[in-house]
Design a protein around this motif. Structure first.
Motif, PDB file in Angstrom:
ATOM      1  N   TYR B 246       0.824  -1.175   0.089  1.00 43.06           N
ATOM      2  CA  TYR B 246       0.036   0.121   0.057  1.00 43.06           C
ATOM      3  C   TYR B 246       0.816   1.388   0.103  1.00 43.06           C
ATOM      4  CZ  TYR B 246      -4.012  -2.882   1.219  1.00 43.06           C
ATOM      5  OH  TYR B 246      -4.900  -3.767   1.350  1.00 43.06           O
ATOM      6  N   MET B 247       0.367   2.196  -0.715  1.00 46.07           N
ATOM      7  CA  MET B 247       1.080   3.542  -0.765  1.00 46.07           C
ATOM      8  C   MET B 247       0.353   4.536  -0.090  1.00 46.07           C
ATOM      9  SD  MET B 247       2.733   3.504  -4.572  1.00 46.07           S
ATOM     10  CE  MET B 247       3.783   4.650  -4.344  1.00 46.07           C
ATOM     11  N   ALA B 248      -0.971   4.152   0.323  1.00 48.91           N
ATOM     12  CA  ALA B 248      -1.968   4.914   0.935  1.00 48.91           C
ATOM     13  C   ALA B 248      -2.173   4.329   2.388  1.00 48.91           C
ATOM     14  CB  ALA B 248      -3.122   5.079   0.023  1.00 48.91           C
ATOM     15  N   TYR B 249      -3.369   4.777   2.904  1.00 48.88           N
ATOM     16  CA  TYR B 249      -3.469   4.553   4.313  1.00 48.88           C
ATOM     17  C   TYR B 249      -2.701   4.994   5.287  1.00 48.88           C
ATOM     18  CZ  TYR B 249      -7.185   2.310   1.737  1.00 48.88           C
ATOM     19  OH  TYR B 249      -8.096   1.854   0.873  1.00 48.88           O
ATOM     20  N   LYS B 250      -2.346   6.257   5.399  1.00 50.79           N
ATOM     21  CA  LYS B 250      -1.166   6.666   6.274  1.00 50.79           C
ATOM     22  C   LYS B 250      -1.437   6.012   7.661  1.00 50.79           C
ATOM     23  CE  LYS B 250       1.403  10.726   7.400  1.00 50.79           C
ATOM     24  NZ  LYS B 250       1.457  11.897   7.875  1.00 50.79           N
ATOM     25  N   ASP B 251      -0.119   5.618   8.242  1.00 48.81           N
ATOM     26  CA  ASP B 251      -0.452   5.141   9.572  1.00 48.81           C
ATOM     27  C   ASP B 251      -1.121   3.842   9.721  1.00 48.81           C
ATOM     28  OD1 ASP B 251       1.059   7.445  10.203  1.00 48.81           O
ATOM     29  OD2 ASP B 251      -0.689   8.601  10.852  1.00 48.81           O
ATOM     30  N   LEU B 283      -0.496  12.876   1.301  1.00 46.93           N
ATOM     31  CA  LEU B 283      -1.324  14.038   1.089  1.00 46.93           C
ATOM     32  C   LEU B 283      -2.750  13.810   1.201  1.00 46.93           C
ATOM     33  CD1 LEU B 283       0.482  15.030  -2.481  1.00 46.93           C
ATOM     34  CD2 LEU B 283       0.540  15.865  -0.360  1.00 46.93           C
ATOM     35  N   ILE B 284      -3.120  12.325   1.002  1.00 48.88           N
ATOM     36  CA  ILE B 284      -4.515  12.110   1.385  1.00 48.88           C
ATOM     37  C   ILE B 284      -4.987  12.655   2.743  1.00 48.88           C
ATOM     38  CG2 ILE B 284      -6.141  10.353   1.888  1.00 48.88           C
ATOM     39  CD1 ILE B 284      -4.986   9.117  -0.713  1.00 48.88           C
ATOM     40  N   ALA B 285      -4.097  12.207   3.736  1.00 53.17           N
ATOM     41  CA  ALA B 285      -4.032  12.637   5.059  1.00 53.17           C
ATOM     42  C   ALA B 285      -4.186  14.205   5.268  1.00 53.17           C
ATOM     43  CB  ALA B 285      -2.868  11.799   5.901  1.00 53.17           C
ATOM     44  N   ILE B 291     -10.308  18.919   4.706  1.00 47.60           N
ATOM     45  CA  ILE B 291     -11.621  19.024   4.005  1.00 47.60           C
ATOM     46  C   ILE B 291     -12.710  18.766   5.365  1.00 47.60           C
ATOM     47  CG2 ILE B 291     -13.324  17.612   2.785  1.00 47.60           C
ATOM     48  CD1 ILE B 291     -11.318  17.500   0.755  1.00 47.60           C
ATOM     49  N   LEU B 292     -12.204  17.916   6.283  1.00 51.54           N
ATOM     50  CA  LEU B 292     -12.945  18.049   7.389  1.00 51.54           C
ATOM     51  C   LEU B 292     -13.043  19.202   8.078  1.00 51.54           C
ATOM     52  CD1 LEU B 292     -11.876  14.419   8.950  1.00 51.54           C
ATOM     53  CD2 LEU B 292     -14.180  15.348   8.065  1.00 51.54           C
ATOM     54  N   SER B 293     -11.773  20.048   8.260  1.00 52.22           N
ATOM     55  CA  SER B 293     -11.962  21.296   8.941  1.00 52.22           C
ATOM     56  C   SER B 293     -12.698  22.332   8.227  1.00 52.22           C
ATOM     57  CB  SER B 293     -10.463  21.863   9.247  1.00 52.22           C
ATOM     58  OG  SER B 293     -10.099  22.143   7.723  1.00 52.22           O
ATOM     59  N   MET B 294     -12.912  22.194   6.885  1.00 56.01           N
ATOM     60  CA  MET B 294     -13.892  22.836   6.223  1.00 56.01           C
ATOM     61  C   MET B 294     -15.295  22.481   6.446  1.00 56.01           C
ATOM     62  SD  MET B 294     -11.968  22.900   2.388  1.00 56.01           S
ATOM     63  CE  MET B 294     -13.232  23.957   1.346  1.00 56.01           C
ATOM     64  N   GLY B 295     -15.677  21.565   7.193  1.00 58.71           N
ATOM     65  CA  GLY B 295     -16.891  21.209   7.448  1.00 58.71           C
ATOM     66  C   GLY B 295     -17.586  20.412   6.405  1.00 58.71           C
ATOM     67  N   ARG B 306      -9.226  12.864  -2.204  1.00 58.68           N
ATOM     68  CA  ARG B 306      -8.229  12.028  -3.003  1.00 58.68           C
ATOM     69  C   ARG B 306      -8.307  12.139  -4.617  1.00 58.68           C
ATOM     70  NH1 ARG B 306      -9.121   7.489   1.297  1.00 58.68           N
ATOM     71  NH2 ARG B 306      -7.421   6.287   0.575  1.00 58.68           N
ATOM     72  N   PRO B 307      -7.900  13.518  -4.815  1.00 60.85           N
ATOM     73  CA  PRO B 307      -7.934  13.669  -6.412  1.00 60.85           C
ATOM     74  C   PRO B 307      -6.972  12.817  -7.214  1.00 60.85           C
ATOM     75  CG  PRO B 307      -6.401  15.258  -4.972  1.00 60.85           C
ATOM     76  CD  PRO B 307      -7.048  14.495  -4.083  1.00 60.85           C
ATOM     77  N   GLU B 308      -7.507  12.702  -8.566  1.00 56.95           N
ATOM     78  CA  GLU B 308      -6.814  11.853  -9.266  1.00 56.95           C
ATOM     79  C   GLU B 308      -5.427  11.938  -9.316  1.00 56.95           C
ATOM     80  OE1 GLU B 308      -9.103  12.381 -12.822  1.00 56.95           O
ATOM     81  OE2 GLU B 308      -7.585  11.979 -13.967  1.00 56.95           O
ATOM     82  N   GLU B 309      -4.735  13.124  -9.451  1.00 58.65           N
ATOM     83  CA  GLU B 309      -3.335  13.373  -9.388  1.00 58.65           C
ATOM     84  C   GLU B 309      -2.612  12.847  -8.370  1.00 58.65           C
ATOM     85  OE1 GLU B 309      -5.362  16.086  -9.176  1.00 58.65           O
ATOM     86  OE2 GLU B 309      -4.928  17.391 -10.542  1.00 58.65           O
TER      87      GLU B 309
END
Lengths: 674, 652
Positions: B246-251, B283-285, B291-295, B306-309
């Protein structure tokens, strides 16, 4: 932006020249560019000659120039961070205003004759156009441009007939004081700037490299002190962020707001030393954007390099060729790609230092086509030579080429990079100059990873670009000026003080002879380092006269520099050239959520489930030392989910239609929901 | 792996018919494809029928070949079906003739009958002589294709402790209903768990519940020395040849580039296929917390964070790592155009990389995340997310058709709406996964073959044969040939069906393809020689009848190139005399030892600058040199004070 406001005023006066200094980035389209559309093309010529020829007008124009001069200093003073700017370069605005106070130029100004020059008969080349004109310089500033200038007597005349008069080069990437393994480069601020002047570069931007964990401001002061004492030409500073932590924010802020630094270098390489993780880069990019600075990256994947280094040393490869083998091109490309992705996410302008390979340059070009704000900087070494020399039998020669990212072994790289430079996909040339003597390089004689990295190039830069791009017909002289000077000035907010020959700009001028041919060699170069990586390369184009701060520093092949004469040039945040787009995007980019009624269906009960898993989530925590809390919080007692109670949107009518009476945790078919 | 080698080398013992397809590998298509030049086209028909006939009449080697193979796998639970079949009396019951169909393999199509006995294909050809009392399945001119292989399912992957609603029984039942006769499921151990234990848990559950043959991938939750031992056991004894990192799912699962490099090197030496979940977790983290902080807490936050970039970036990085290590890389779940393009470009440059789009990315798009209906929006949550760009499915189908992407998976991992609702106030907690195992074959047909992008042979290749080759199941699976397993689907290209959760096999309430019309579907499905689905009679599956199919390491399709490159790419240093000039005395070599093992952590603590230990320097200028006897040295000797800055330009 401030200059923009001046335009209307200039228009009343009808002189073309008054606009030269003040007009911002795109005059090329408007006036006299060779692809400009009809009306402009026709008007231009007559207007031009008129304004040059009519001598009675020139006096008037001179007054105007002075007005403009005023505006110029206004420009600086109405901007936000005036105080530091005028303080640091006090000489410049104050003298300018005293001069403009006088109505004419009487011959009685007898002091400092050496500070007044007239450059005659040259072809003035800016990034947008070329024209024949004389230039009058006083007090380190360009005072007049035109033909048949009226100047005080006794002014030294510099003959530029048959030559081009170009803005002095700006070398935006030097590391003249950055120590490696505790060794300082062989060419320090004095020797480095001396060589820069000898090659036609009149300003450098040096990298401040603090020890990881050390104070940035401390390192800045150290570099300022060295620069002020030793530098022979104007200089400015980039700050390298060698180890990121939250406490650095205040330091960055003070560097940007008070110290005139608007660019920061981040390392993706040098594992366990300088390397930053993706998360850290994202944080830094966000902060750098908020401060209005430019993020630079050293783009190489340090993790892969580290592994490959180990593997090569195991294989018994210890010579300089190991350096290239463990820094393959892909590793650079990958990092460039990643840096661009992160910068895109953070909406931060990105500047890739040292573009050394074709594929890395391609990634930049592609990203620019997709609209990213990204800039690429090939350096003298990548434009002038290739990395096959790493396999030289002569250890000292091979070691001299060692730098990171490495000079690419592909011999077609220089051609390719110069093509991209010509078409604008790459924007700036620098030198990456950081020289170490052979004895210093020999520290790594038994282990290539210890060879101090860096090559020369500060002196050869302009000549190499001319030879590779202009002499071969890839770019014209205007683009040459753009990539060696103007673009850098725009990017780093030095424009139009630097990077342009215009009234009011600094008198950093090079008289360039495009026909002269010489051979680059360590025996004739100005640096002290023993090996020149361009040894034996024949180049066309050479500086005949170099004027820095209005003083002639190179004439008749003789260098005449003064140690410590270089001024620190502070740079303001939010360079227009870079930040106009960024600002517009941050206004557009706000993501918005979908307003929808609260979900009120059954919710799976998580608590009962965790029991079936032998390893509890918390026991996994120690696997990741130094980590923050897990992404999804698994402490089930913290769960804020509830099914009961009033909902925020109880008043919304459509909600009642959605309410589903179902036991929590039950598997109910709620496909009717849609 | 050596056994495997040996078998392939015995090709001369194989029947003529089989010998070709096995060994020619990926290029067969060219030799028999419909665009070949004249001679080949004319020859092949006559020749092939001859061969088939020869195979039929000739030696019994095909059987012995497959026996061999079965013996190889003897340590595995012998499937009931097969054991029953081996009893003499029941042969006829298990005998099955598929008559009047067009046999479609990945290289060519032909009109032929297929005779099946003991769960194996005994004969392919026209006018077969078969026992009288066999069951006959009339294909009526429909296509007879190898059963689909779904290489990406997660039927037991727990999210926050709860397993998906579709377990091995429901999931494989759905697979069979859709024409897929084999799945490869992901074993997902939690970080810190033993891989072997997790593998056994999965295998036990699957043996009890699976209705079709299955195999397993093992996901690596973290990388350390203990994992390496377990990997060796898994590859060499357990028949696992593919591992996901996996390169994602930080921690949680994410590995650093260094760890990935080590894992790639190790897995390559074992001969396994490295599968990569490619997304930039760091970057996802960051984006998630932003985004959560933006409500924004709804499912739309999932694609926003998780943008496609980030997917394309990680794919690029994974390929770079793969190139450096010279290791094959298999990208699971290609969800966006840019990621697919990245794979395409890498393949153009010669990288050994494979890409797997999934049913969801091939049939629908991510605009539904913005649905007003929370349950609907949440049903689409999977990682990498569905791209909101509605042209993505088309693009991916085009790449599949031209071979730039190779395999179609489903990533079937179905959570009920109530399970999804765990994340009703925080999109990061929504269990990730969509359905798709049942719809997979249908949508590839509908969107690619029925549209004229792809021919029926390529359809077989992407749904079955390619995955069999990559994961070393070929030619046992993924082909209709004498000796192959009797996993056969009779496919009707003209059948039309509207996808809805009401008639699906899966237990999930919300089918993400709800209401979509789909041309093409199975008329009958034969798994292990038994008819498990026939139109009009419904599904007749038997829980626990699925066998575990072990897979050998070093799949040829993947490793042939890797092996050659290994040989060719030896690196050599330059032999040069030792440097004997002055050496600068390094005063202090500050050793930075970053305390944390991974550079990905964010050290928030301010670290003081290390103290320079001046006694650590081990550079010396004195003493004899190794090459004191080399003659050229004297010419180079430079008398210069150590540490002094002397001009020794004559060196160059």
């Amino acid at each position: 932006m401030a200059e923009r406001k001046l335009l209307p005023r200039d228009n009343d006066e009808g002189s073309l020249l008054s606009k030269l200094g003040t007009d911002s980035p795109k005059p090329r389209v408007k006036f006299g560019g060779m692809f400009c559309n009809v009306e402009g093309a026709f008007e231009n010529k007559t207007l031009n000659f008129d304004s040059y020829n009519s001598s009675p007008q020139s006096a008037r124009r001179h007054v105007k120039t002075k007005n403009e001069e005023k505006c110029w200093s206004d420009t600086f003073s109405d901007a936000d961070s005036v105080s530091n700017f005028s303080a640091a370069s006090e000489r410049f605005p104050r003298q300018a205003s005293t001069c403009s106070g006088r109505s004419t130029f009487p011959g009685l100004l007898s002091f400092k004759l050496a500070d007044r020059l007239i450059i005659k008969g040259g072809k003035v080349v800016n990034d947008d156009q070329s024209f024949y004109a004389d230039i009058y310089v006083e007090d380190g500033i360009i005072k007049q441009i035109g033909e048949n200038l009226i100047v005080p007597g006794g002014v030294k005349t510099v003959d530029a007939y048959g030559h081009m008069v170009i803005p002095g080069g700006i070398d935006v990437n030097t590391s003249l004081q950055a120590p490696q393994l505790g060794m300082c480069p062989a060419d320090d601020f004095y020797h480095g700037t001396r060589a820069a002047l000898a090659g036609g570069t009149t300003m450098i931007i040096d990298h401040v490299v603090p020890e990881p964990g050390a104070s940035l401001l401390g390192a800045y002061d150290q570099w300022r002190d060295l620069g002020d004492r030793r530098s022979c030409c104007d200089y400015s500073l980039h700050m390298d962020i060698t180890r990121w932590h939250d406490g650095l924010f205040e330091e960055l802020e003070s560097l940007v707001k008070d110290k005139g630094v608007n660019s920061f270098l981040i390392f993706m390489s040098y594992k366990d030393k300088f390397q930053s993780s993706d998360s850290q880069m994202y944080e830094m990019f966000s902060i750098i954007r908020d401060l209005g600075a430019i993020a630079q990256v050293h783009a190489e994947n340090g993790d892969i390099i580290d592994e490959e280094q180990k593997r090569l040393l195991e294989l018994g490869i210890t010579g300089p060729e190991g350096h290239v083998l463990c820094h393959p091109e892909e590793v650079e490309t990958e990092a460039v790609y990643r840096a661009i992705t992160i910068a895109k996410q953070a909406n931060c302008p990105l500047y890739i230092t040292k573009v050394m390979s074709k594929s890395a340059a391609d990634v930049i070009a592609k990203a620019r086509k997709k609209g990213m704000v990204v800039y690429g900087e090939p350096i003298t070494a990548s434009l002038g030579t290739d990395g096959s020399h790493h396999w030289s039998k002569n250890w000292a020669k091979a070691a001299a080429f060692v730098m990171s990212p490495p000079i690419n072994p592909d011999p077609s790289t220089p051609e390719y990079l110069s093509s991209l430079l010509s078409c604008g996909d790459l924007q700036v040339t620098a030198s990456g100059n950081s020289t170490f003597s052979t004895a210093q390089k020999a520290v790594g004689k038994d282990n290539f990873t210890l060879i101090p990295e860096g090559t020369n190039g500060i002196e050869e830069r302009l000549a190499v670009v001319w030879e590779k791009a202009v002499a071969t017909g890839k770019m014209d002289e205007n683009e040459f000026v753009a990539v060696t000077s103007t673009n850098a000035a725009k990017l780093f907010n030095l424009y139009p003080r630097k990077g342009r020959i215009a009234v009011g700009s600094d008198a950093d001028i090079v008289i360039w002879n495009p026909k002269e041919t010489r051979t680059l060699s360590a025996t004739t170069h100005t640096l002290t380092v023993e090996i020149n990586i361009f040894e034996g390369m024949e180049v066309r184009g050479a500086p005949v006269v170099v004027i820095s701060q209005g003083k002639i520093v190179l004439e008749d092949g003789k260098l005449d520099v003064t140690e410590g004469s270089g001024r620190f040039v502070p740079r303001k945040a939010y360079p227009d050239y870079v930040y106009k787009r960024i600002k517009a995007r941050s206004r557009m980019a706000d993501a918005r959520g979908v307003p929808r009624g609260n979900y009120d269906g059954p919710v799976h009960d998580v608590i009962s489930m965790t029991k079936s898993v032998p390893a509890t989530p918390t026991s996994r925590m120690p696997q990741f030392p130094g980590k923050g809390p897990l992404g999804p919080a698994r402490n089930l007692h913290q769960s804020g989910f509830t099914l009961s109670g009033t909902q925020i949107d109880d008043h919304i009518p459509r909600r009642s239609a959605q309410r589903i009476v179902a036991p929590p945790g039950g598997r109910t078919n709620i496909t009717t929901l849609s | 792996m050596s056994d495997c080698r040996r078998q392939w080398n015995r090709e001369d013992e194989l029947p003529v018919y089989l010998a070709g397809p096995i060994t020619t590998g990926p290029n067969q298509r060219k030799s028999y494809g419909m665009f070949t030049s004249a001679e080949g086209a004319c020859d092949s028909t006559t020749k092939d029928y001859d061969n088939c006939a020869a195979g039929r009449r000739g030696t019994r080697t095909p059987r012995s070949f497959s026996r061999d193979r079965l013996l190889d796998y003897a340590e595995n639970p012998v499937p009931e079906a097969a054991s029953e079949a081996s009893e003499q009396g029941k042969v006829c019951i298990n005998g099955l003739l598929i008559r009047g169909g067009r046999v479609v393999n990945d290289d060519r199509s032909e009109f032929a009958d297929v005779y099946v006995e003991h769960g194996l294909i005994k004969d392919v050809g026209v006018n077969l002589t078969v026992p009288d009392d066999v069951r006959v399945l009339e294909a009526n001119g429909a296509m007879v294709i190898p059963g689909g292989i779904d290489v990406n399912t997660c039927l037991l992957k727990p999210h926050l402790g709860c397993p998906p609603v579709d377990d091995f029984f429901l999931g494989t039942k759905a697979a069979l209903a859709g024409g897929t006769t084999m799945i490869i499921d992901h074993v997902v151990p939690q970080p810190g768990d033993s891989l072997l234990e997790a593998f056994e848990r999965w295998q036990a559950s699957a043996d009890r519940k699976c209705c079709c043959d299955y195999s397993l991938h093992v996901d690596l939750p973290n990388w350390n020395a203990g994992v390496q031992d377990e990997l060796e056991v898994l590859v060499q004894e357990k028949g696992i040849n593919s591992f996901q990192v996996y390169m994602a799912y930080k921690d949680m699962f994410q590995m650093t580039d260094s760890q990935l490099y080590e894992a790639f090197s190790f897995l390559k030496d074992l001969g396994a296929v490295v599968m990569v979940h490619a997304e930039n977790g760091d970057l996802i983290a960051q984006e998630q917390s932003k985004i959560l902080s933006m409500g924004i807490t709804g499912p739309e936050g999932h694609p926003l964070s998780r943008p496609e970039e980030l997917e394309a970036e990680a794919v690029f990085r994974a390929i770079t790592l793969g190139n450096r290590v010279n290791c094959p890389v298999y990208i699971t779940k290609v969800m966006s155009k840019t990621a697919a393009d990245t794979i395409t470009q890498a393949r153009r440059k010669g990288s050994v990389v494979f890409g797997e789009p999934i049913t969801a990315s091939l049939a629908t798009d991510g605009s539904h995340y913005w649905s007003k209906n929370w349950a609907k929006a949440a049903a689409y949550v999977t990682s990498p997310p569905l791209s909101p760009d509605p042209t993505t499915p088309d693009h991916l189908h085009s790449l599949l058709a031209c071979g730039d992407l190779q395999v179609v998976g489903s990533a079937h991992c179905a959570y009920s709406t109530s399970q999804k609702a765990i994340g009703k106030d925080n999109f990061t907690l929504i269990p990730e996964g969509t359905n798709g195992v049942e719809e997979r074959m249908g949508f590839v047909w509908d969107k690619a073959v029925a549209m004229g992008k792809m021919d029926e042979n390529q359809f077989v290749a992407v749904t079955s044969t390619n995955s069999a080759k990559i994961f070393n199941l070929y030619p046992r699976k993924g082909r209709i040939a004498v000796g192959s397993d009797a996993d056969i689907v009779i496919w009707d290209p003209d059948r039309t069906k509207t996808i809805t959760s009401k008639i699906q096999q899966s237990a999930v309430e919300y089918n993400i393809f709800e209401g979509m019309e789909c041309r093409g579907g199975p008329v009958a499905v034969v798994s292990q020689g038994r008819v498990v689905y026939e139109e009009g009679e419904g599904l007749q599956v038997q829980q626990g009848s699925g066998r575990f199919i072990p897979r050998q390491a070093f799949p040829d399709h993947v490793y042939q190139r890797i092996r050659t490159r290994n040989k060719v790419k030896g690196r050599q240093g330059v032999t040069r005399g030792m440097y004997d000039g002055p050496v600068y005395d390094v005063p202090a070599m500050p050793k930075y030892i970053t305390p944390s093992p991974s550079a990905k952590t964010s050290p928030t603590s301010h670290q003081p600058p290390p103290i320079r230990n001046l006694h650590q320097s081990n550079f010396s200028l004195s003493g004899a040199q190794l090459d004191d006897n080399v003659p050229r040295r004297s010419g180079h000797r430079i008398v210069a004070p150590p540490g002094g800055r002397s001009n020794i330009t004559s060196l160059g």
